[in-house]
Design a protein around this motif. Sequence first.
Motif, short mmCIF file in Angstrom:
data_model
loop_
_atom_site.label_atom_id
_atom_site.label_comp_id
_atom_site.label_asym_id
_atom_site.label_seq_id
_atom_site.Cartn_x
_atom_site.Cartn_y
_atom_site.Cartn_z
N THR A 42 0.84 -1.20 0.00
CA THR A 42 0.00 0.00 0.00
C THR A 42 0.88 1.25 0.00
N PHE A 43 0.26 2.40 -0.25
CA PHE A 43 1.00 3.65 -0.21
C PHE A 43 1.66 3.85 1.16
N LEU A 44 0.93 3.51 2.23
CA LEU A 44 1.47 3.69 3.58
C LEU A 44 2.68 2.80 3.81
N MET A 45 2.62 1.56 3.33
CA MET A 45 3.76 0.66 3.49
C MET A 45 5.01 1.21 2.82
N VAL A 46 4.82 1.75 1.62
CA VAL A 46 5.95 2.33 0.89
C VAL A 46 6.49 3.54 1.64
N GLN A 47 5.59 4.38 2.13
CA GLN A 47 6.00 5.58 2.88
C GLN A 47 6.80 5.19 4.12
N ARG A 48 6.30 4.23 4.87
CA ARG A 48 6.99 3.80 6.09
C ARG A 48 8.36 3.19 5.76
N ALA A 49 8.43 2.43 4.66
CA ALA A 49 9.71 1.83 4.27
C ALA A 49 10.72 2.91 3.93
N LEU A 50 10.26 3.95 3.24
CA LEU A 50 11.16 5.06 2.91
C LEU A 50 11.61 5.82 4.15
N GLU A 51 10.79 5.75 5.20
CA GLU A 51 11.16 6.38 6.47
C GLU A 51 12.12 5.50 7.28
N GLY A 52 12.42 4.31 6.75
CA GLY A 52 13.36 3.41 7.41
C GLY A 52 12.75 2.53 8.47
N ARG A 53 11.43 2.32 8.41
CA ARG A 53 10.75 1.52 9.44
C ARG A 53 10.69 0.03 9.11
N GLY A 54 11.15 -0.34 7.92
CA GLY A 54 11.17 -1.75 7.56
C GLY A 54 9.84 -2.22 7.01
N PHE A 55 9.76 -3.53 6.78
CA PHE A 55 8.54 -4.12 6.22
C PHE A 55 8.43 -5.57 6.65
N GLU A 56 7.40 -5.88 7.40
CA GLU A 56 7.16 -7.23 7.88
C GLU A 56 5.68 -7.55 7.69
N ARG A 57 5.40 -8.55 6.86
CA ARG A 57 4.02 -8.91 6.56
C ARG A 57 3.96 -10.33 6.01
N GLN A 58 2.97 -11.08 6.44
CA GLN A 58 2.73 -12.43 5.91
C GLN A 58 1.23 -12.62 5.77
N TRP A 59 0.78 -12.74 4.54
CA TRP A 59 -0.65 -12.87 4.30
C TRP A 59 -1.14 -14.26 4.74
N VAL A 60 -2.24 -14.28 5.47
CA VAL A 60 -2.86 -15.55 5.86
C VAL A 60 -4.37 -15.45 5.60
N PRO A 61 -5.02 -16.55 5.22
CA PRO A 61 -6.46 -16.53 4.98
C PRO A 61 -7.23 -16.39 6.29
N MET A 62 -8.52 -16.10 6.18
CA MET A 62 -9.34 -15.87 7.36
C MET A 62 -9.36 -17.06 8.30
N ASP A 63 -9.31 -18.26 7.75
CA ASP A 63 -9.38 -19.43 8.63
C ASP A 63 -8.09 -19.65 9.42
N GLN A 64 -7.08 -18.81 9.18
CA GLN A 64 -5.85 -18.86 9.96
C GLN A 64 -5.69 -17.62 10.85
N ILE A 65 -6.79 -16.92 11.07
CA ILE A 65 -6.82 -15.77 11.97
C ILE A 65 -7.82 -16.08 13.09
N SER A 66 -7.40 -15.88 14.30
CA SER A 66 -8.25 -16.21 15.45
C SER A 66 -9.57 -15.45 15.42
N PRO A 67 -10.69 -16.13 15.63
CA PRO A 67 -11.97 -15.43 15.74
C PRO A 67 -11.98 -14.38 16.84
N SER A 68 -11.14 -14.58 17.85
CA SER A 68 -11.05 -13.58 18.92
C SER A 68 -10.58 -12.24 18.40
N LEU A 69 -9.67 -12.26 17.43
CA LEU A 69 -9.19 -11.00 16.86
C LEU A 69 -10.27 -10.33 16.02
N VAL A 70 -11.02 -11.12 15.29
CA VAL A 70 -12.13 -10.57 14.50
C VAL A 70 -13.12 -9.87 15.41
N ARG A 71 -13.50 -10.55 16.50
CA ARG A 71 -14.45 -9.95 17.43
C ARG A 71 -13.88 -8.69 18.08
#
Length: 232
Positions: A42-71
């Motif tokens: 995203t634009f924000l990710m690029v902006q933060r990377a240019l600010e030297g904040r790095g980039f850490e992300r791993q896409w996971v499907p909904m069934d690999q995300i805790s329902p507790s977090l959704v709630r």
Amino acid sequence: MARKGGGFWGFVRAILIAGLIVFFIGPVVMVAIYRFVPPPVTFLMVQRALEGRGFERQWVPMDQISPSLVRAVIAAEDARFCEHHGFDLEAIEKAMAANAAGKKLRGGSTISQQTAKNIFLWPGRDWVRKGLEAWFTVLIEVGWGKERIMEVYLNSIEWGPGVYGAEAAAQRNFKIPASKLNATQSARLAAIVPKPLSWKAAKPGPYMKRRAGSINRNAKAVRREGLTSCVL
């Protein structure tokens, strides 16, 4: 003279066609692609990377995300997520009333609006961006549906310096996958969404503990009242 006039109106027509492509057809195509393909950056990710904040992300499907977090994020950010069609008019009216009364500025932005802004647009508050945000919100509500909106949202929002998405946030803060987050951990992550660069989920201070506790209680009400029926 006719030739000059034709040239002028041809230019105007070309501008109108270009505007149609940029503001209407282009977004439709992008939304259609991201209905099936994870948005890369995203634009924000690029902006933060240019600010030297790095980039850490791993896409996971909904069934690999805790329902507790959704709630928890629904409780914290958009309790009417499953009821509205992209815009919570009740929340907008309350925000406008609070602002008009000179109280602390409140937002009426839904998870759908936040997703549209985060994925397709640049950071800022100008009217052009707000107009495009509304258009993209309509498109993702129609083209994606609630479950896909939530999936993209949880995989893309900022959860710390250079940390994006639920999986990276869970690993960074609690050393576990997003699927293993419990209610307390989920509430802490939801609590830092408004200020992810300054608030901490792993070691919250007194204010953040109170905020997370309130979100946890609200998340229980969200579960009890079935307010996640569109995604869980």
